[in-house]
Design a protein around this motif. Structure first.
Motif, short mmCIF file in Angstrom:
data_model
loop_
_atom_site.label_atom_id
_atom_site.label_comp_id
_atom_site.label_asym_id
_atom_site.label_seq_id
_atom_site.Cartn_x
_atom_site.Cartn_y
_atom_site.Cartn_z
N MET A 143 0.83 -1.20 0.00
CA MET A 143 0.00 0.00 0.00
C MET A 143 0.87 1.26 0.00
N PHE A 144 1.94 1.22 0.76
CA PHE A 144 2.86 2.35 0.87
C PHE A 144 3.49 2.66 -0.49
N VAL A 145 4.00 1.62 -1.15
CA VAL A 145 4.64 1.80 -2.46
C VAL A 145 3.62 2.26 -3.50
N THR A 146 2.42 1.69 -3.46
CA THR A 146 1.37 2.09 -4.40
C THR A 146 1.04 3.57 -4.25
N ALA A 170 -3.48 13.40 0.46
CA ALA A 170 -4.82 12.88 0.75
C ALA A 170 -4.99 11.50 0.14
N LEU A 171 -4.51 11.32 -1.09
CA LEU A 171 -4.58 10.02 -1.74
C LEU A 171 -3.71 9.00 -1.02
N ALA A 172 -2.51 9.42 -0.62
CA ALA A 172 -1.61 8.52 0.11
C ALA A 172 -2.23 8.06 1.42
N GLY A 173 -2.96 8.98 2.08
CA GLY A 173 -3.62 8.64 3.33
C GLY A 173 -4.60 7.49 3.16
N PHE A 174 -5.28 7.46 2.01
CA PHE A 174 -6.22 6.38 1.71
C PHE A 174 -5.50 5.03 1.71
N ARG A 194 -3.94 4.03 5.30
CA ARG A 194 -4.93 3.52 6.26
C ARG A 194 -5.42 2.13 5.86
N PHE A 195 -5.47 1.84 4.57
CA PHE A 195 -5.80 0.48 4.15
C PHE A 195 -4.70 -0.48 4.62
N GLY A 196 -3.45 -0.04 4.58
CA GLY A 196 -2.36 -0.85 5.09
C GLY A 196 -2.51 -1.11 6.57
N ASN A 197 -2.95 -0.09 7.32
CA ASN A 197 -3.22 -0.28 8.75
C ASN A 197 -4.33 -1.30 8.97
N PHE A 198 -5.33 -1.29 8.10
CA PHE A 198 -6.42 -2.26 8.20
C PHE A 198 -5.90 -3.68 7.99
N PHE A 199 -5.04 -3.87 7.00
CA PHE A 199 -4.46 -5.19 6.77
C PHE A 199 -3.60 -5.63 7.95
N LEU A 224 -10.79 2.16 7.97
CA LEU A 224 -11.59 2.32 6.75
C LEU A 224 -12.37 3.62 6.77
N TYR A 225 -12.85 4.03 7.94
CA TYR A 225 -13.54 5.33 8.03
C TYR A 225 -12.61 6.44 7.54
N GLU A 226 -11.35 6.39 8.01
CA GLU A 226 -10.39 7.41 7.59
C GLU A 226 -10.02 7.24 6.13
N ALA A 227 -9.79 6.01 5.70
CA ALA A 227 -9.34 5.77 4.33
C ALA A 227 -10.31 6.35 3.31
#
Length: 296
Positions: free
Chosen positions: A45-48, A162-166, A169-174, A205-208
């Motif tokens: 997610m970070f690299v993406t 803002a896009l990176a934050g999405f 946070r998905f990475g945090n979910f995983f 996910l709320y944040e993402a």
């Protein structure tokens, strides 16, 4: 209805509990296993986030008639300042009680244990630190490479952040981290990898998805309106919306810092909320201040 997600690509329905609520047993693999190496979901997610951000930022540079070769130092300025800022943010805002006695561990990927030093990687990052580190780095980047106002690059970079934050946070979910409090119902996510047994708010996910919506709004304002000519407006909007969202969602999160008891001056607000307030106020000032369309 409860859905169990095992450590594979299969999704198995266990049983129906209540047709009006859904609880998800979240226990994914740590990443893509290549046999000799595992690509962790968070790293992916970070690299993406960086690769997609660079691609979209290139479109902005072309629109602003800035030589695209000036993006190479931009990448390094952002990457280094973000890592250092996030690391120091966690150290000083959230974990100083530990690191004040273990100063070497701040910048070393090792932790000291009874058996000696062991490799753990860097285990603590805080976005509030990045909110300080990146703007400081952008001041020097804008001055050295763009000959543009500091806020000129911050307006444009904020869209990508803002896009990176999405993705982050998905990475945090995983990773089953930074999750929320118990929902008190059958709705929510059971983070089995973290040892949880009850549904919790998937605040990652709320944040993402909030950050993704902010990205689309800012992208539209840049391309379809003249707001990019009002230096500081887009960055101010980013600060107001993102940190306001963080402030609200923090009410649903489990605290990231051990409870301080009665000595916590800002109670019932937590550290993340207190740190968000001045950032929101800075954003309000940037949006409302009088400015020429093109600052010198």
């Amino acid at each position: 209805m409860i859905i169990e997600i095992k450590k594979s690509q299969d999704i198995t329905i266990i049983k129906i509990v209540n047709m009006s609520f859904i609880a998800i047993n979240w226990d994914p693999s740590i990443g893509i296993d290549l046999g000799f190496f595992t690509i962790r979901w968070y790293s992916l997610m970070f690299v993406t986030a960086f690769l997609l951000g660079l691609r979209l930022m290139k479109k902005i540079y072309i629109e602003d008639k800035i030589p695209t070769e000036k993006m190479d130092p931009l990448f390094m300025y952002v990457f280094v300042s973000m890592l250092i800022g996030m690391r120091l943010g966690d150290v000083f805002f959230y974990s100083w009680n530990y690191y004040q006695h273990n100063l070497l561990e701040i910048f070393l990927p090792f932790k000291k244990s009874a058996e000696g030093w062991r490799f753990t990687g860097f285990t603590g990052f805080a976005s509030h630190g990045a909110a300080i580190g990146i703007p400081i780095a952008m001041y020097f980047y804008a001055k050295k490479h763009l000959q543009q106002p500091w806020l000129f690059i911050l307006d444009r970079l904020a869209i990508m952040v803002a896009l990176a934050g999405f993705f982050i946070r998905f990475g945090n979910f995983f990773n089953s981290e930074i999750y929320g409090k118990e929902t008190g119902s059958n709705f929510g996510v059971i983070f089995k990898a973290a040892g949880e047994t009850v549904p919790r708010h998937p605040t990652q996910l709320y944040e993402a998805f909030s950050y993704l919506a902010l990205f689309f709004v800012m992208w539209y304002l840049y391309w379809k309106t003249n707001k990019k000519q009002q230096t500081g407006y887009l960055f101010g909007l980013f600060m107001v919306v993102l940190w306001s969202l963080r402030f609200v969602i923090e009410f649903l999160k489990e605290p990231q810092v051990q409870k301080r008891g009665e000595e916590w001056f800002f109670s019932p607000l937590n550290t993340g909320q207190v740190l968000s307030i001045p950032l929101v106020l800075i954003g309000v000032w940037l949006m409302l201040r009088k400015t020429k369309n093109k600052e010198a």
